[in-house]
Motif scaffolding. Sequence first.
Motif, PDB file in Angstrom:
ATOM      1  N   GLU A   3       0.858  -1.185   0.000  1.00 52.38           N
ATOM      2  CA  GLU A   3       0.000   0.000   0.000  1.00 52.38           C
ATOM      3  C   GLU A   3       0.891   1.231   0.000  1.00 52.38           C
ATOM      4  OE1 GLU A   3      -2.364   2.124   3.539  1.00 52.38           O
ATOM      5  OE2 GLU A   3      -3.290   0.227   2.924  1.00 52.38           O
ATOM      6  N   LEU A   4       0.771   2.071  -1.043  1.00 50.25           N
ATOM      7  CA  LEU A   4       1.580   3.290  -1.123  1.00 50.25           C
ATOM      8  C   LEU A   4       1.048   4.298  -0.110  1.00 50.25           C
ATOM      9  CD1 LEU A   4       3.886   4.798  -2.483  1.00 50.25           C
ATOM     10  CD2 LEU A   4       2.262   5.586  -4.223  1.00 50.25           C
ATOM     11  N   LEU A   5       1.846   4.550   0.901  1.00 51.42           N
ATOM     12  CA  LEU A   5       1.411   5.385   2.018  1.00 51.42           C
ATOM     13  C   LEU A   5       1.800   6.849   1.827  1.00 51.42           C
ATOM     14  CD1 LEU A   5       0.071   5.170   4.844  1.00 51.42           C
ATOM     15  CD2 LEU A   5       2.370   4.944   5.795  1.00 51.42           C
ATOM     16  N   VAL A   6       3.049   7.078   1.395  1.00 51.06           N
ATOM     17  CA  VAL A   6       3.561   8.428   1.154  1.00 51.06           C
ATOM     18  C   VAL A   6       4.077   8.462  -0.283  1.00 51.06           C
ATOM     19  CG1 VAL A   6       5.067  10.270   1.970  1.00 51.06           C
ATOM     20  CG2 VAL A   6       4.298   8.502   3.572  1.00 51.06           C
ATOM     21  N   ASP A   7       3.480   9.275  -1.124  1.00 48.34           N
ATOM     22  CA  ASP A   7       3.853   9.252  -2.535  1.00 48.34           C
ATOM     23  C   ASP A   7       4.734  10.432  -2.909  1.00 48.34           C
ATOM     24  OD1 ASP A   7       2.104  11.372  -2.523  1.00 48.34           O
ATOM     25  OD2 ASP A   7       0.666  10.509  -3.926  1.00 48.34           O
ATOM     26  N   ASP A   8       5.159  10.438  -4.165  1.00 45.57           N
ATOM     27  CA  ASP A   8       5.884  11.556  -4.765  1.00 45.57           C
ATOM     28  C   ASP A   8       7.182  11.875  -4.021  1.00 45.57           C
ATOM     29  OD1 ASP A   8       6.308  13.525  -6.660  1.00 45.57           O
ATOM     30  OD2 ASP A   8       5.256  15.067  -5.513  1.00 45.57           O
ATOM     31  N   LEU A   9       8.001  10.845  -3.824  1.00 45.76           N
ATOM     32  CA  LEU A   9       9.329  11.018  -3.232  1.00 45.76           C
ATOM     33  C   LEU A   9      10.367  10.530  -4.237  1.00 45.76           C
ATOM     34  CD1 LEU A   9       8.647   9.701   0.392  1.00 45.76           C
ATOM     35  CD2 LEU A   9       8.918  12.091  -0.305  1.00 45.76           C
ATOM     36  N   THR A  10      11.373  11.336  -4.507  1.00 40.14           N
ATOM     37  CA  THR A  10      12.366  10.979  -5.520  1.00 40.14           C
ATOM     38  C   THR A  10      13.328   9.913  -4.999  1.00 40.14           C
ATOM     39  OG1 THR A  10      12.224  13.210  -6.427  1.00 40.14           O
ATOM     40  CG2 THR A  10      14.108  11.873  -7.101  1.00 40.14           C
ATOM     41  N   ILE A  11      14.053  10.226  -3.929  1.00 38.46           N
ATOM     42  CA  ILE A  11      14.936   9.228  -3.299  1.00 38.46           C
ATOM     43  C   ILE A  11      14.709   9.296  -1.789  1.00 38.46           C
ATOM     44  CG2 ILE A  11      17.296   8.405  -2.954  1.00 38.46           C
ATOM     45  CD1 ILE A  11      18.082   9.627  -5.576  1.00 38.46           C
ATOM     46  N   PRO A  12      13.744   8.519  -1.283  1.00 40.17           N
ATOM     47  CA  PRO A  12      13.508   8.492   0.168  1.00 40.17           C
ATOM     48  C   PRO A  12      14.604   7.685   0.857  1.00 40.17           C
ATOM     49  CG  PRO A  12      12.034   6.956  -0.943  1.00 40.17           C
ATOM     50  CD  PRO A  12      12.824   7.652  -2.024  1.00 40.17           C
ATOM     51  N   TRP A  13      15.639   8.384   1.340  1.00 44.22           N
ATOM     52  CA  TRP A  13      16.858   7.704   1.782  1.00 44.22           C
ATOM     53  C   TRP A  13      16.710   7.046   3.150  1.00 44.22           C
ATOM     54  CZ3 TRP A  13      21.275   5.999   3.784  1.00 44.22           C
ATOM     55  CH2 TRP A  13      22.325   5.695   2.911  1.00 44.22           C
ATOM     56  N   GLY A  14      16.077   7.738   4.093  1.00 42.97           N
ATOM     57  CA  GLY A  14      15.971   7.195   5.444  1.00 42.97           C
ATOM     58  C   GLY A  14      14.563   7.342   5.984  1.00 42.97           C
ATOM     59  N   ILE A  15      14.152   6.362   6.803  1.00 41.07           N
ATOM     60  CA  ILE A  15      12.835   6.360   7.433  1.00 41.07           C
ATOM     61  C   ILE A  15      13.027   6.064   8.913  1.00 41.07           C
ATOM     62  CG2 ILE A  15      10.545   5.280   7.499  1.00 41.07           C
ATOM     63  CD1 ILE A  15      11.104   4.300   4.614  1.00 41.07           C
ATOM     64  N   ALA A  16      12.337   6.811   9.764  1.00 38.71           N
ATOM     65  CA  ALA A  16      12.369   6.553  11.207  1.00 38.71           C
ATOM     66  C   ALA A  16      11.020   6.924  11.792  1.00 38.71           C
ATOM     67  CB  ALA A  16      13.486   7.339  11.890  1.00 38.71           C
ATOM     68  N   PHE A  17      10.675   6.288  12.907  1.00 39.69           N
ATOM     69  CA  PHE A  17       9.387   6.528  13.544  1.00 39.69           C
ATOM     70  C   PHE A  17       9.559   7.171  14.906  1.00 39.69           C
ATOM     71  CE2 PHE A  17       8.126   3.393  10.437  1.00 39.69           C
ATOM     72  CZ  PHE A  17       6.830   3.766  10.107  1.00 39.69           C
ATOM     73  N   LEU A  18       8.702   8.138  15.175  1.00 43.08           N
ATOM     74  CA  LEU A  18       8.586   8.680  16.514  1.00 43.08           C
ATOM     75  C   LEU A  18       7.722   7.726  17.348  1.00 43.08           C
ATOM     76  CD1 LEU A  18       8.011  12.451  15.656  1.00 43.08           C
ATOM     77  CD2 LEU A  18      10.159  11.302  16.245  1.00 43.08           C
ATOM     78  N   PRO A  19       7.801   7.818  18.659  1.00 44.39           N
ATOM     79  CA  PRO A  19       7.106   6.840  19.512  1.00 44.39           C
ATOM     80  C   PRO A  19       5.607   6.749  19.279  1.00 44.39           C
ATOM     81  CG  PRO A  19       8.702   8.079  20.801  1.00 44.39           C
ATOM     82  CD  PRO A  19       8.642   8.727  19.458  1.00 44.39           C
ATOM     83  N   ASP A  20       4.970   7.861  18.858  1.00 44.53           N
ATOM     84  CA  ASP A  20       3.521   7.849  18.657  1.00 44.53           C
ATOM     85  C   ASP A  20       3.118   7.403  17.259  1.00 44.53           C
ATOM     86  OD1 ASP A  20       4.340   9.991  17.193  1.00 44.53           O
ATOM     87  OD2 ASP A  20       3.115  11.492  18.221  1.00 44.53           O
ATOM     88  N   GLY A  21       4.104   6.953  16.463  1.00 45.87           N
ATOM     89  CA  GLY A  21       3.806   6.439  15.133  1.00 45.87           C
ATOM     90  C   GLY A  21       4.005   7.420  14.005  1.00 45.87           C
ATOM     91  N   GLU A  22       4.320   8.678  14.299  1.00 48.81           N
ATOM     92  CA  GLU A  22       4.625   9.636  13.241  1.00 48.81           C
ATOM     93  C   GLU A  22       5.902   9.206  12.524  1.00 48.81           C
ATOM     94  OE1 GLU A  22       4.958  13.310  15.275  1.00 48.81           O
ATOM     95  OE2 GLU A  22       2.822  13.534  15.631  1.00 48.81           O
ATOM     96  N   MET A  23       5.933   9.408  11.207  1.00 44.32           N
ATOM     97  CA  MET A  23       7.050   8.948  10.385  1.00 44.32           C
ATOM     98  C   MET A  23       7.896  10.118   9.918  1.00 44.32           C
ATOM     99  SD  MET A  23       6.950   6.967   6.694  1.00 44.32           S
ATOM    100  CE  MET A  23       5.738   5.784   7.246  1.00 44.32           C
ATOM    101  N   LEU A  24       9.222   9.983  10.087  1.00 41.36           N
ATOM    102  CA  LEU A  24      10.182  10.939   9.552  1.00 41.36           C
ATOM    103  C   LEU A  24      10.832  10.334   8.318  1.00 41.36           C
ATOM    104  CD1 LEU A  24      11.794  12.000  12.934  1.00 41.36           C
ATOM    105  CD2 LEU A  24      10.451  13.511  11.450  1.00 41.36           C
ATOM    106  N   ILE A  25      10.960  11.130   7.261  1.00 38.47           N
ATOM    107  CA  ILE A  25      11.516  10.642   6.000  1.00 38.47           C
ATOM    108  C   ILE A  25      12.531  11.657   5.484  1.00 38.47           C
ATOM    109  CG2 ILE A  25      11.003   9.852   3.652  1.00 38.47           C
ATOM    110  CD1 ILE A  25       7.995   9.752   4.614  1.00 38.47           C
ATOM    111  N   THR A  26      13.726  11.184   5.144  1.00 40.52           N
ATOM    112  CA  THR A  26      14.706  12.051   4.489  1.00 40.52           C
ATOM    113  C   THR A  26      14.680  11.796   2.988  1.00 40.52           C
ATOM    114  OG1 THR A  26      16.514  10.439   4.700  1.00 40.52           O
ATOM    115  CG2 THR A  26      16.253  12.051   6.480  1.00 40.52           C
ATOM    116  N   GLU A  27      14.865  12.852   2.228  1.00 42.89           N
ATOM    117  CA  GLU A  27      15.099  12.734   0.794  1.00 42.89           C
ATOM    118  C   GLU A  27      16.534  13.157   0.516  1.00 42.89           C
ATOM    119  OE1 GLU A  27      11.826  13.157  -2.525  1.00 42.89           O
ATOM    120  OE2 GLU A  27      11.947  14.975  -1.332  1.00 42.89           O
ATOM    121  N   LYS A  28      17.183  12.415  -0.354  1.00 44.79           N
ATOM    122  CA  LYS A  28      18.575  12.698  -0.660  1.00 44.79           C
ATOM    123  C   LYS A  28      18.794  14.142  -1.106  1.00 44.79           C
ATOM    124  CE  LYS A  28      22.170  11.260  -3.915  1.00 44.79           C
ATOM    125  NZ  LYS A  28      22.017  12.413  -4.839  1.00 44.79           N
ATOM    126  N   SER A  29      17.807  14.745  -1.722  1.00 49.89           N
ATOM    127  CA  SER A  29      17.933  16.123  -2.223  1.00 49.89           C
ATOM    128  C   SER A  29      18.059  17.144  -1.099  1.00 49.89           C
ATOM    129  CB  SER A  29      16.724  16.474  -3.091  1.00 49.89           C
ATOM    130  OG  SER A  29      15.526  16.369  -2.336  1.00 49.89           O
TER     131      SER A  29
END
Length: 374
Positions: A38-64
């Motif tokens: 299931e595509l949850l977060v779209d339109d990312l060119t190079i999503p390099w890193g993913i991490a979660f905060l304790p409450d389930g919020e998602m942090l995403i880095t893009e190489k750009s």
Amino acid sequence: MKKSIVSLYLIVVAFNFSCGQDTVNQVTTINDIPFHEELLVDDLTIPWGIAFLPDGEMLITEKSGNLYLFKNGERNKISNVPEVYERGQGGLLDIAVHPDYKNNGWIYLSYASEDGEEKGGHTAFMRAKIKDNSLINKELLYKGSPNTTKGQHFGSRIEFDNKGYVFLSIGERGARDDNPQDLTRDGGKIYRFYDDGRIPEDNPFLAIEGAKTAIYSYGHRNPQGLIKNPFTGDIWDNEHGPKGGDEINIIKPGANYGWPVITYGVNYSGTPITDITAKEGMEQPIHYWLPSIAPSGMAFITTENYGADWKGALLVGSLKFQYLELLKLDGTKVTDRIELIKGLGRVRDVVEGPDGLIYVGVEGKGVYKLVPNK
């Protein structure tokens, strides 16, 4: 005699590549995949890193250089992110959340930075906090040196162990004959810090004159996977080989992982890098790939959400073949390799979320959630 040994080595390597052999067997496919994507977060060119905060919020880095917070189905861009040196494989790289985030609010970033007197860039490591969709309290914890204009092998992943130390991987920056075996130089290393960037008193090379005291292990090529084994507490890495010889290693203090003195790979032209694959005082990988898959992020499955048979298995993204590889383990021995989600694109990162589900960053697409079938 030496010429004969090299010739034999090239014949063996050529046979391995032509037959697709590796240390276990060919990667296999299965029909009864226990999930759908299931595509949850779209339109990312190079999503390099993913991490979660304790409450389930998602942090995403893009190489750009973009950092996003995904919350309640919405993607919010975080401002005041450090300026990155976007060149080749460099840019905004990994992200990690402090194990005690609820009390201290720290997140950690690795990125390619131009800071320094020399032209070019090197891998840097920082921590910060998030307030009102902006980074605050930014602290630079470490910066590799010297800068170089080469665009390859920045690493880089970040991981915490069970004792509160934080580990950082930095690739050898395309200087294989200079950096990975030299303790006085950055690059081709795994580093260990206290969570505030201080150097632990028992780091293995403090007594070596001129050594970079943050170094924990050396002889690495380009570690783009670094995780804690949740069942043992050990730190595992994966790293790109050259043509062949991608590796999985268990990181030990003071250990030398051999690059480029020993390797199971060859130059991209097919010529040998070395005629030996083992040497006293140098660690052997627990697994290596022939041919290379170009491994990226990796994660252990700790739940039975995808079936009891997959609990304890290791997931590794493949950039080259554009799939997610599941490796079944017997202790530290890889027993089976299974190909998943082939065709979605280059898999850059894979993490297990706090909900026990797997999330996969795919270049040119975004972040997928692997939803168990009912």
